[in-house]
Scaffold this motif. Structure first.
Motif, PDB file in Angstrom:
ATOM      1  N   UNK A   1       0.891  -1.172   0.052  1.00 41.71           N
ATOM      2  CA  UNK A   1      -0.117   0.029  -0.058  1.00 41.71           C
ATOM      3  C   UNK A   1       0.774   1.417   0.038  1.00 41.71           C
ATOM      4  N   UNK A   2       0.826   2.098  -0.883  1.00 42.20           N
ATOM      5  CA  UNK A   2       1.379   3.375  -0.934  1.00 42.20           C
ATOM      6  C   UNK A   2       0.110   4.400  -0.969  1.00 42.20           C
ATOM      7  N   UNK A   3       0.691   5.618  -0.921  1.00 38.69           N
ATOM      8  CA  UNK A   3      -0.352   6.609  -0.588  1.00 38.69           C
ATOM      9  C   UNK A   3      -0.130   7.943  -1.611  1.00 38.69           C
ATOM     10  N   UNK A   4      -1.364   8.425  -1.991  1.00 45.17           N
ATOM     11  CA  UNK A   4      -1.255   9.525  -3.089  1.00 45.17           C
ATOM     12  C   UNK A   4      -2.303  10.414  -2.441  1.00 45.17           C
ATOM     13  N   UNK A   5      -1.856  11.740  -2.828  1.00 44.50           N
ATOM     14  CA  UNK A   5      -2.508  12.845  -2.266  1.00 44.50           C
ATOM     15  C   UNK A   5      -3.463  13.251  -3.285  1.00 44.50           C
ATOM     16  N   UNK A   6      -4.841  13.379  -2.977  1.00 47.76           N
ATOM     17  CA  UNK A   6      -5.833  13.861  -3.669  1.00 47.76           C
ATOM     18  C   UNK A   6      -6.812  14.916  -3.179  1.00 47.76           C
ATOM     19  N   UNK A   7      -6.819  16.087  -3.715  1.00 49.92           N
ATOM     20  CA  UNK A   7      -7.763  17.257  -2.992  1.00 49.92           C
ATOM     21  C   UNK A   7      -7.284  17.349  -1.649  1.00 49.92           C
ATOM     22  N   UNK A   8      -6.195  17.205  -1.287  1.00 48.44           N
ATOM     23  CA  UNK A   8      -5.784  17.386   0.412  1.00 48.44           C
ATOM     24  C   UNK A   8      -6.029  16.361   1.142  1.00 48.44           C
ATOM     25  N   UNK A   9      -6.150  15.100   0.605  1.00 49.10           N
ATOM     26  CA  UNK A   9      -6.437  13.800   1.374  1.00 49.10           C
ATOM     27  C   UNK A   9      -5.527  12.947   1.053  1.00 49.10           C
ATOM     28  N   UNK A  10      -4.860  12.011   1.757  1.00 53.06           N
ATOM     29  CA  UNK A  10      -4.226  10.954   1.635  1.00 53.06           C
ATOM     30  C   UNK A  10      -4.819   9.681   1.170  1.00 53.06           C
ATOM     31  N   UNK A  11      -4.928   9.302  -0.077  1.00 56.71           N
ATOM     32  CA  UNK A  11      -5.929   8.352  -0.423  1.00 56.71           C
ATOM     33  C   UNK A  11      -5.007   6.879  -0.540  1.00 56.71           C
ATOM     34  N   UNK A  12      -5.121   5.724  -0.195  1.00 55.14           N
ATOM     35  CA  UNK A  12      -4.317   4.441  -0.213  1.00 55.14           C
ATOM     36  C   UNK A  12      -4.540   3.937  -1.876  1.00 55.14           C
ATOM     37  N   UNK A  13      -3.404   3.595  -2.127  1.00 59.36           N
ATOM     38  CA  UNK A  13      -3.291   2.919  -3.454  1.00 59.36           C
ATOM     39  C   UNK A  13      -2.389   1.658  -3.426  1.00 59.36           C
ATOM     40  N   UNK A  14      -3.219   0.468  -3.856  1.00 59.05           N
ATOM     41  CA  UNK A  14      -2.410  -0.796  -3.809  1.00 59.05           C
ATOM     42  C   UNK A  14      -1.627  -1.050  -5.078  1.00 59.05           C
ATOM     43  N   UNK A  15      -0.460  -1.488  -4.828  1.00 59.48           N
ATOM     44  CA  UNK A  15       0.396  -1.860  -5.812  1.00 59.48           C
ATOM     45  C   UNK A  15       1.049  -3.039  -5.987  1.00 59.48           C
ATOM     46  N   UNK A  16       1.761  -3.356  -6.892  1.00 61.98           N
ATOM     47  CA  UNK A  16       2.683  -4.635  -6.882  1.00 61.98           C
ATOM     48  C   UNK A  16       3.893  -4.272  -6.135  1.00 61.98           C
ATOM     49  N   UNK A  17       4.407  -5.104  -5.075  1.00 66.13           N
ATOM     50  CA  UNK A  17       5.515  -4.904  -4.295  1.00 66.13           C
ATOM     51  C   UNK A  17       6.857  -5.394  -5.245  1.00 66.13           C
ATOM     52  N   UNK A  18       7.846  -5.429  -4.508  1.00 66.04           N
ATOM     53  CA  UNK A  18       9.247  -5.855  -5.328  1.00 66.04           C
ATOM     54  C   UNK A  18       9.349  -7.311  -5.864  1.00 66.04           C
ATOM     55  N   UNK A  19       9.783  -7.720  -6.759  1.00 68.37           N
ATOM     56  CA  UNK A  19      10.030  -9.195  -6.874  1.00 68.37           C
ATOM     57  C   UNK A  19      11.232  -9.645  -6.022  1.00 68.37           C
ATOM     58  N   UNK A  20      11.097 -10.999  -5.454  1.00 64.20           N
ATOM     59  CA  UNK A  20      12.381 -11.465  -4.673  1.00 64.20           C
ATOM     60  C   UNK A  20      12.819 -12.658  -5.364  1.00 64.20           C
ATOM     61  N   UNK A  21      12.486 -12.860  -6.735  1.00 61.83           N
ATOM     62  CA  UNK A  21      13.132 -13.914  -7.424  1.00 61.83           C
ATOM     63  C   UNK A  21      14.557 -13.810  -7.484  1.00 61.83           C
ATOM     64  N   UNK A  22      15.785 -14.161  -7.086  1.00 66.22           N
ATOM     65  CA  UNK A  22      16.949 -13.748  -7.242  1.00 66.22           C
ATOM     66  C   UNK A  22      17.219 -13.971  -8.785  1.00 66.22           C
ATOM     67  N   UNK A  23      16.859 -14.786  -9.795  1.00 65.00           N
ATOM     68  CA  UNK A  23      17.038 -14.836 -11.044  1.00 65.00           C
ATOM     69  C   UNK A  23      16.348 -13.956 -11.972  1.00 65.00           C
ATOM     70  N   UNK A  24      15.465 -13.245 -11.334  1.00 63.65           N
ATOM     71  CA  UNK A  24      14.638 -12.027 -12.088  1.00 63.65           C
ATOM     72  C   UNK A  24      15.590 -10.752 -12.367  1.00 63.65           C
TER      73      UNK A  24
END
Length: 64
Positions: free
Chosen positions: A19-42
């Motif tokens: 979950x990251x946040x993004x400011x819209x009209x003066x309020x912080x809104x949660x934004x769900x995004x993909x996290x980092x890849x943990x595959x060592x070969x990627x």
């Protein structure tokens, strides 16, 4: 259109949702995004091993 399971765009392995946040009209809104890849070969991995070896050279602090 959002699926419950997110995947790495490079290797297709499942990644966690963060979950990251993004400011819209003066309020912080949660934004769900993909996290980092943990595959060592990627290429997109945050743990990718460099071609020169796991540590890549001289130990830290030994610069002459």
């Amino acid at each position: 259109m959002d699926s419950d399971e997110r995947v790495c765009p490079v290797c297709g392995q499942p990644v966690e949702t963060v979950v990251r946040r993004h400011k819209t009209l003066g309020a912080w809104v949660p934004v769900w995004t993909s996290g980092p890849c943990h595959n060592p070969e990627c290429e997109a991995s945050d743990q990718a091993v460099e071609p020169g070896g796991e540590h890549g050279g001289a130990p830290a602090g030994n610069s002459s």
